[in-house]
Design an enzyme around this catalytic site. Structure first.
Site, PDB file in Angstrom:
ATOM      1  N   GLU A 169       0.828  -1.210   0.000  1.00  0.00           N
ATOM      2  CA  GLU A 169       0.000   0.000   0.000  1.00  0.00           C
ATOM      3  C   GLU A 169       0.865   1.264   0.000  1.00  0.00           C
ATOM      4  OE1 GLU A 169      -3.540   1.927   2.814  1.00  0.00           O
ATOM      5  OE2 GLU A 169      -2.133   0.477   3.662  1.00  0.00           O
ATOM      6  N   LYS A 206      -9.495   3.084  -1.935  1.00  0.00           N
ATOM      7  CA  LYS A 206      -9.741   2.499  -0.616  1.00  0.00           C
ATOM      8  C   LYS A 206     -11.062   2.990  -0.037  1.00  0.00           C
ATOM      9  CE  LYS A 206      -7.184   1.733   3.717  1.00  0.00           C
ATOM     10  NZ  LYS A 206      -5.904   2.037   4.409  1.00  0.00           N
ATOM     11  N   CYS A 226      -5.585  -2.836   2.933  1.00  0.00           N
ATOM     12  CA  CYS A 226      -5.228  -2.729   4.339  1.00  0.00           C
ATOM     13  C   CYS A 226      -6.439  -2.768   5.276  1.00  0.00           C
ATOM     14  CB  CYS A 226      -4.390  -1.474   4.548  1.00  0.00           C
ATOM     15  SG  CYS A 226      -3.403  -1.495   6.071  1.00  0.00           S
TER      16      CYS A 226
END
Length: 261
Positions: free
Chosen positions: A43, A112, A146
């Protein structure tokens, strides 16, 4: 059917996109030399969590990253799950994944969805609102980033489109690595999928990262663990295993979504 995946775990240089681009180039070459079908990065690999500097550092509309992945994919004939990078677009900043096939075509893009308040993402970044599922190396996959790992309902929603492999690029600090492994195994087992998760190593001004990128099979067994190695770790995913797992326990067919409201 089997695919060979390269987990490209490295020490992301804080606020230094040029150095990180060079490292991504080196790791893609290493992955191709190891006959990988797909290479996966961590990431926010272009900037690290230099969130206060994104106005100067973020990739404008992701164009620089797209060009890099186009060149690398075609040169090395490898699919790329591009971790994620900081992108600026229309006055906003995003934490964005690009997925590129071996001819350089973008086959997936994901911003995200769940922003991590503990690392101040909500103060700087704009959350995405779209799923990302795709085919890479002939295999249906889906990607997350994540903190998304902590939302099994989101992972299941996306996995239901037929994913065989779930990809999780991350910058997951060392103090929470035990939970990282537990949740990755859970996402693999409950969705009857392979999981490929790539973390980073090294330090930024606020966090220590100790890697432990993992490839996990649908029964929750660890196929590969990159431990704290800076470099490429390989894993072979035997997709025939999916039928053996999904046949006896058809969890997707047995869902009762009307009760899950």
């Amino acid at each position: 059917m089997k695919i060979r995946v390269a987990l490209a775990q490295f020490d992301v240089q804080y606020a230094d996109p040029a150095a990180n681009r060079q490292r991504v180039t080196e790791l893609t070459k290493e992955a191709a030399a190891g006959n990988a079908d797909v290479v996966v990065f961590p990431e926010m690999w272009n900037t690290g969590y230099a969130l206060g500097k994104l106005a100067d550092l973020a990739d404008d509309r992701g164009k620089s990253t797209q060009e890099l992945f186009y060149q690398l994919a075609r040169q090395y004939q490898v699919g790329i799950v591009g971790g994620s990078v900081a992108v600026k677009e229309d006055g906003k900043f995003y934490n964005r994944t690009l997925v590129v096939d071996p001819v350089g075509q973008i086959v997936g893009q994901y911003d995200k969805v769940h922003l991590f308040r503990l690392m101040n993402e909500h103060r700087y970044l704009t959350a995405g609102n779209q799923q990302n599922y795709f085919r890479l190396a002939g295999v249906p996959g889906a990607s997350f980033i994540c903190y998304d790992l902590r939302f099994p309902e989101w992972v299941r929603t996306v996995a239901m489109h037929g994913a065989a492999v779930l990809y999780f690029p991350a910058e997951w600090p060392a103090e929470r690595i035990p939970q990282w492994e537990i949740m990755l195994k859970a996402r693999a087992v409950e969705n009857q999928c392979f999981v490929v998760a790539v973390n980073r190593v090294g330090d930024d001004p606020d966090n220590h990262f100790n890697g432990h990128s993992l490839a996990i099979d649908p029964l929750g067994n660890v196929i590969a663990d990159a431990v704290e190695k800076d470099g490429v770790t390989f894993a072979t995913l035997d997709l025939d295993q999916l039928n053996k797992v999904r046949g006896p326990i058809p969890v997707f067919a047995d869902r009762r979504p009307k009760l899950y409201q």
